[in-house]
Scaffold this motif. Structure first.
Motif, PDB file in Angstrom:
ATOM      1  N   PRO A 233      21.755  -1.011   4.619  1.00  0.00           N
ATOM      2  CA  PRO A 233      21.340  -0.792   3.222  1.00  0.00           C
ATOM      3  C   PRO A 233      21.239   0.685   2.832  1.00  0.00           C
ATOM      4  CG  PRO A 233      19.907  -2.404   4.296  1.00  0.00           C
ATOM      5  CD  PRO A 233      20.817  -1.879   5.357  1.00  0.00           C
ATOM      6  N   PHE A 234      20.817   1.547   3.789  1.00  0.00           N
ATOM      7  CA  PHE A 234      20.658   2.967   3.463  1.00  0.00           C
ATOM      8  C   PHE A 234      21.864   3.796   3.916  1.00  0.00           C
ATOM      9  CE2 PHE A 234      16.470   1.326   2.933  1.00  0.00           C
ATOM     10  CZ  PHE A 234      15.861   2.125   1.989  1.00  0.00           C
ATOM     11  N   GLY A 235      22.912   3.129   4.387  1.00  0.00           N
ATOM     12  CA  GLY A 235      24.154   3.830   4.703  1.00  0.00           C
ATOM     13  C   GLY A 235      24.381   4.102   6.189  1.00  0.00           C
ATOM     14  N   VAL A 236      25.554   4.679   6.458  1.00  0.00           N
ATOM     15  CA  VAL A 236      25.946   5.039   7.832  1.00  0.00           C
ATOM     16  C   VAL A 236      26.242   6.540   7.850  1.00  0.00           C
ATOM     17  CG1 VAL A 236      27.533   4.567   9.741  1.00  0.00           C
ATOM     18  CG2 VAL A 236      26.987   2.745   8.105  1.00  0.00           C
ATOM     19  N   TYR A 237      25.545   7.261   8.720  1.00  0.00           N
ATOM     20  CA  TYR A 237      25.705   8.714   8.819  1.00  0.00           C
ATOM     21  C   TYR A 237      26.000   9.089  10.270  1.00  0.00           C
ATOM     22  CZ  TYR A 237      23.689   8.800   4.168  1.00  0.00           C
ATOM     23  OH  TYR A 237      23.463   8.591   2.838  1.00  0.00           O
ATOM     24  N   GLY A 238      26.528  10.289  10.460  1.00  0.00           N
ATOM     25  CA  GLY A 238      26.837  10.685  11.829  1.00  0.00           C
ATOM     26  C   GLY A 238      26.921  12.180  12.005  1.00  0.00           C
ATOM     27  N   CYS A 239      27.078  12.592  13.262  1.00  0.00           N
ATOM     28  CA  CYS A 239      27.367  13.987  13.594  1.00  0.00           C
ATOM     29  C   CYS A 239      28.487  13.978  14.630  1.00  0.00           C
ATOM     30  CB  CYS A 239      26.119  14.698  14.137  1.00  0.00           C
ATOM     31  SG  CYS A 239      25.567  14.083  15.747  1.00  0.00           S
ATOM     32  N   LEU A 240      29.003  15.151  14.946  1.00  0.00           N
ATOM     33  CA  LEU A 240      30.157  15.243  15.855  1.00  0.00           C
ATOM     34  C   LEU A 240      29.721  15.689  17.255  1.00  0.00           C
ATOM     35  CD1 LEU A 240      32.631  16.994  13.401  1.00  0.00           C
ATOM     36  CD2 LEU A 240      32.572  14.563  14.004  1.00  0.00           C
ATOM     37  N   GLY A 241      30.539  15.329  18.255  1.00  0.00           N
ATOM     38  CA  GLY A 241      30.238  15.696  19.638  1.00  0.00           C
ATOM     39  C   GLY A 241      31.194  16.747  20.166  1.00  0.00           C
ATOM     40  N   ILE A 264      29.715  12.111   7.737  1.00  0.00           N
ATOM     41  CA  ILE A 264      29.407  12.974   8.882  1.00  0.00           C
ATOM     42  C   ILE A 264      28.693  14.213   8.350  1.00  0.00           C
ATOM     43  CG2 ILE A 264      30.383  14.337  10.773  1.00  0.00           C
ATOM     44  CD1 ILE A 264      30.711  11.328  11.234  1.00  0.00           C
ATOM     45  N   LEU A 265      27.499  14.468   8.884  1.00  0.00           N
ATOM     46  CA  LEU A 265      26.700  15.613   8.436  1.00  0.00           C
ATOM     47  C   LEU A 265      27.017  16.814   9.324  1.00  0.00           C
ATOM     48  CD1 LEU A 265      23.358  13.647   7.936  1.00  0.00           C
ATOM     49  CD2 LEU A 265      24.949  14.376   6.137  1.00  0.00           C
ATOM     50  N   ARG A 266      27.581  17.824   8.723  1.00  0.00           N
ATOM     51  CA  ARG A 266      28.002  18.998   9.488  1.00  0.00           C
ATOM     52  C   ARG A 266      27.195  20.212   9.016  1.00  0.00           C
ATOM     53  NH1 ARG A 266      34.219  19.665  10.032  1.00  0.00           N
ATOM     54  NH2 ARG A 266      33.422  20.874  11.812  1.00  0.00           N
ATOM     55  N   GLY A 267      25.989  20.325   9.550  1.00  0.00           N
ATOM     56  CA  GLY A 267      25.096  21.386   9.083  1.00  0.00           C
ATOM     57  C   GLY A 267      24.582  21.068   7.693  1.00  0.00           C
ATOM     58  N   GLU A 268      24.445  19.782   7.399  1.00  0.00           N
ATOM     59  CA  GLU A 268      24.017  19.349   6.060  1.00  0.00           C
ATOM     60  C   GLU A 268      22.820  18.417   6.182  1.00  0.00           C
ATOM     61  OE1 GLU A 268      27.798  18.038   3.754  1.00  0.00           O
ATOM     62  OE2 GLU A 268      28.155  17.825   5.909  1.00  0.00           O
ATOM     63  N   LYS A 269      22.212  18.200   5.008  1.00  0.00           N
ATOM     64  CA  LYS A 269      21.094  17.250   4.968  1.00  0.00           C
ATOM     65  C   LYS A 269      21.375  16.227   3.866  1.00  0.00           C
ATOM     66  CE  LYS A 269      18.330  19.838   1.634  1.00  0.00           C
ATOM     67  NZ  LYS A 269      17.009  20.335   1.256  1.00  0.00           N
ATOM     68  N   VAL A 270      20.679  15.097   3.999  1.00  0.00           N
ATOM     69  CA  VAL A 270      20.772  14.076   2.968  1.00  0.00           C
ATOM     70  C   VAL A 270      19.403  13.414   2.862  1.00  0.00           C
ATOM     71  CG1 VAL A 270      21.578  12.253   4.538  1.00  0.00           C
ATOM     72  CG2 VAL A 270      22.167  12.124   2.140  1.00  0.00           C
ATOM     73  N   ALA A 271      19.034  13.052   1.657  1.00  0.00           N
ATOM     74  CA  ALA A 271      17.738  12.398   1.464  1.00  0.00           C
ATOM     75  C   ALA A 271      17.916  10.889   1.586  1.00  0.00           C
ATOM     76  CB  ALA A 271      17.178  12.752   0.094  1.00  0.00           C
ATOM     77  N   ILE A 272      17.119  10.290   2.474  1.00  0.00           N
ATOM     78  CA  ILE A 272      17.091   8.822   2.599  1.00  0.00           C
ATOM     79  C   ILE A 272      15.858   8.389   1.807  1.00  0.00           C
ATOM     80  CG2 ILE A 272      16.977   6.886   4.228  1.00  0.00           C
ATOM     81  CD1 ILE A 272      19.509   8.618   4.552  1.00  0.00           C
ATOM     82  N   SER A 278      10.961  10.025   0.567  1.00  0.00           N
ATOM     83  CA  SER A 278      12.237  10.172   1.277  1.00  0.00           C
ATOM     84  C   SER A 278      12.055  10.812   2.654  1.00  0.00           C
ATOM     85  CB  SER A 278      13.236  10.988   0.448  1.00  0.00           C
ATOM     86  OG  SER A 278      12.738  12.272   0.205  1.00  0.00           O
ATOM     87  N   LEU A 279      13.055  10.556   3.488  1.00  0.00           N
ATOM     88  CA  LEU A 279      13.182  11.211   4.787  1.00  0.00           C
ATOM     89  C   LEU A 279      14.303  12.224   4.659  1.00  0.00           C
ATOM     90  CD1 LEU A 279      13.241   8.070   7.156  1.00  0.00           C
ATOM     91  CD2 LEU A 279      11.254   9.430   6.482  1.00  0.00           C
ATOM     92  N   ASN A 280      14.183  13.328   5.392  1.00  0.00           N
ATOM     93  CA  ASN A 280      15.215  14.358   5.338  1.00  0.00           C
ATOM     94  C   ASN A 280      16.100  14.222   6.583  1.00  0.00           C
ATOM     95  OD1 ASN A 280      16.516  16.636   4.270  1.00  0.00           O
ATOM     96  ND2 ASN A 280      15.323  18.020   5.538  1.00  0.00           N
ATOM     97  N   LEU A 281      17.290  13.668   6.396  1.00  0.00           N
ATOM     98  CA  LEU A 281      18.208  13.454   7.524  1.00  0.00           C
ATOM     99  C   LEU A 281      19.198  14.618   7.588  1.00  0.00           C
ATOM    100  CD1 LEU A 281      19.157  11.409   9.754  1.00  0.00           C
ATOM    101  CD2 LEU A 281      20.783  10.538   8.050  1.00  0.00           C
ATOM    102  N   ILE A 282      19.254  15.256   8.770  1.00  0.00           N
ATOM    103  CA  ILE A 282      20.115  16.443   8.955  1.00  0.00           C
ATOM    104  C   ILE A 282      21.075  16.164  10.109  1.00  0.00           C
ATOM    105  CG2 ILE A 282      20.114  18.938   9.378  1.00  0.00           C
ATOM    106  CD1 ILE A 282      17.056  18.884   8.710  1.00  0.00           C
ATOM    107  N   GLY A 283      22.286  16.694  10.028  1.00  0.00           N
ATOM    108  CA  GLY A 283      23.239  16.545  11.129  1.00  0.00           C
ATOM    109  C   GLY A 283      23.901  17.871  11.459  1.00  0.00           C
ATOM    110  N   VAL A 284      24.191  18.078  12.743  1.00  0.00           N
ATOM    111  CA  VAL A 284      24.891  19.306  13.159  1.00  0.00           C
ATOM    112  C   VAL A 284      26.059  18.963  14.082  1.00  0.00           C
ATOM    113  CG1 VAL A 284      22.958  20.926  12.980  1.00  0.00           C
ATOM    114  CG2 VAL A 284      23.256  19.622  15.085  1.00  0.00           C
ATOM    115  N   ASP A 285      27.058  19.842  14.093  1.00  0.00           N
ATOM    116  CA  ASP A 285      28.128  19.739  15.086  1.00  0.00           C
ATOM    117  C   ASP A 285      27.548  20.080  16.457  1.00  0.00           C
ATOM    118  OD1 ASP A 285      29.722  19.303  12.921  1.00  0.00           O
ATOM    119  OD2 ASP A 285      30.949  21.111  13.153  1.00  0.00           O
ATOM    120  N   PHE A 286      28.333  19.856  17.501  1.00  0.00           N
ATOM    121  CA  PHE A 286      27.882  20.167  18.865  1.00  0.00           C
ATOM    122  C   PHE A 286      27.493  21.637  18.979  1.00  0.00           C
ATOM    123  CE2 PHE A 286      28.658  21.631  23.191  1.00  0.00           C
ATOM    124  CZ  PHE A 286      27.877  20.739  23.906  1.00  0.00           C
ATOM    125  N   GLN A 287      26.312  21.865  19.519  1.00  0.00           N
ATOM    126  CA  GLN A 287      25.842  23.237  19.736  1.00  0.00           C
ATOM    127  C   GLN A 287      25.253  23.330  21.135  1.00  0.00           C
ATOM    128  OE1 GLN A 287      23.206  24.916  16.818  1.00  0.00           O
ATOM    129  NE2 GLN A 287      24.277  23.966  15.087  1.00  0.00           N
TER     130      GLN A 287
END
Ligand SMILES: [Fe+2]
Length: 405
Positions: A233-241, A264-272, A278-287
């Motif tokens: 219901p709230f979507g599908v999000y991801g980050c990269l490996g 795919i969240l690449r150094g980005e955020k999205v509000a759930i 809301s929750l603050n969902l953030i994603g980053v590339d491999f670091q």
């Protein structure tokens, strides 16, 4: 000498050792020299054919995303043999050290006590049988890990207590899949089964934490296609490996996912968001703070998302590498969701939690951790790399239950 060269050298020595053991066995069991040579030549030809298939020019073709007959007949037994024979050789070496010491002591004592009894043949036989059993164990364990261990999915459901969780998110459920590694031993059909299992959890949100491919960029279309059935219901999000980076598909696979409804969240955020909270969902590339394969080290971990962190909200970070956790906790990120380690893939944690190869590179191998107000969960992933074997680290789908506390 690099670690890779050292392992390769030990592997070559191990193969020579097993060839000698095989020939010794044939010499004892097959009286006719002609028959013995015929059997040994046939086995050697099969062995070289398996090498040709797995390491020769045939491997230059695209990675199959379905389990083909060739992979099942040549690749699976070869990979099982390569891993098991190497470990068994190390077991033989380790066992031979105390045996050599015991034999030397026996000799010294026998010389000092002139006329003393020589070590009993029964004891020698017992030690020989024990050594043979110990050397055989890695082959049995390898077969278990190949045929059962890597398929024995575990769906875990940890409760994550977040003191700042807004009331509307009490009982909110997040389903995580990680480290897909599409290939002949994680074919597209199998990924679709995992998708069906994930959908059946009826989570509110689905997250994917990277390593969709292994090395071959041509497999990106198939893995995205297999995962496009995920829904929540709230979507599908991801980050990269790291493997998505190494295969050079970071931009292209992100675009393919976007077209399939996965962001795919690449150094980005999205509000759930729900019910005004809301929750603050953030994603980053491999670091990683240190060079990891072809990936460059990142000097200031998570430096690219500092401005994306909202201190007035619960922050959830999708980061393939669990090593970002220390910095995430310092930055006030409430919950980090990671993968990367495969739970050690071949871990002997049922003997001791300390015995897992991944522990050599990270303290965060699998499961839940907390530090300085932050929490981390490391999902064991569903795929494998290099050797399609899992021992003591079953594949995992995690369904988090968020709770106010
Ligand atoms: Fe991985």
């Amino acid at each position: 000498m690099s670690v890779f060269t050292a392992i390769l050298l030990i592997f070559v020595i191990s193969q020579l050792y097993w060839a000698w053991r095989g020939y010794s066995l044939a010499a004892r069991r097959i009286q006719s020299r002609a028959w013995r040579m015929a059997v040994c030549t046939a086995l050697l030809a099969l062995y070289l054919l398996a090498y040709k298939f797995n390491l020769g020019s045939w491997r230059e073709r695209e990675t199959p995303v379905h389990l083909t007959l060739g992979e099942a007949v040549f690749a699976a037994p070869f990979l099982w043999w390569a891993a098991s024979s190497l470990v068994a050789f190390l077991v033989v070496v380790l066992l031979s050290i105390p045996r050599a010491i015991a034999a030397a002591l026996d000799r010294i004592l026998t010389i000092r006590r002139a006329g003393a009894e020589t070590p009993s043949p029964a004891r020698r036989q017992f030690l020989g049988r024990t050594a043979a059993l110990a050397a055989g164990a890695p082959f049995v364990a390898g077969a278990y890990g190949l045929l059962y261990g890597r398929l024995n999915l575990e769906t875990t459901a940890p409760v994550i207590r977040l003191p700042r969780l807004p009331r509307p998110f009490e009982g909110f459920r997040i389903c995580q899949l990680s480290d897909i590694h599409i290939g002949p031993f994680m074919p597209a059909e199998e990924i679709r089964k995992y998708v069906a299992i994930a959908n059946a959890q009826k989570a509110d949100l689905v997250v994917l934490t990277g390593d969709f491919v292994t090395f071959d960029p041509s497999t990106q279309h198939a893995v995205v296609d297999a995962l496009r059935g995920l829904h929540a219901p709230f979507g599908v999000y991801g980050c990269l490996g790291n493997h998505d980076s190494w295969a050079g598909v970071e931009d292209s696979i992100s675009e393919l996912f976007r077209q399939s409804g996965v962001r795919i969240l690449r150094g980005e955020k999205v509000a759930i968001a729900t019910a005004g909270e809301s929750l603050n969902l953030i994603g980053v590339d491999f670091q990683s703070p240190r060079r990891f394969g072809p990936s460059q080290p990142v000097r200031r971990l998570l430096g690219n998302i500092e401005s994306a962190i909202d201190r007035d909200q619960v922050n959830i970070l999708l980061s393939h590498n669990p090593d970002t956790f220390d910095r995430a906790a310092e930055l006030g990120i409430d919950l980090s969701l990671a993968g990367h380690t495969h739970g050690g893939q071949a871990a002997l944690e049922f003997i001791s939690p300390e015995i897992a190869p991944s522990r050599l590179v990270t303290p965060y191998v699998a499961g839940w951790f907390s530090k300085g107000g932050g929490q981390l969960y490391v999902n064991r992933g569903i795929g494998t790399i290099f050797i399609p074997i899992r021992i003591g680290a079953p594949p995992e789908i995690t369904v988090y239950n968020l709770s106010h506390g």
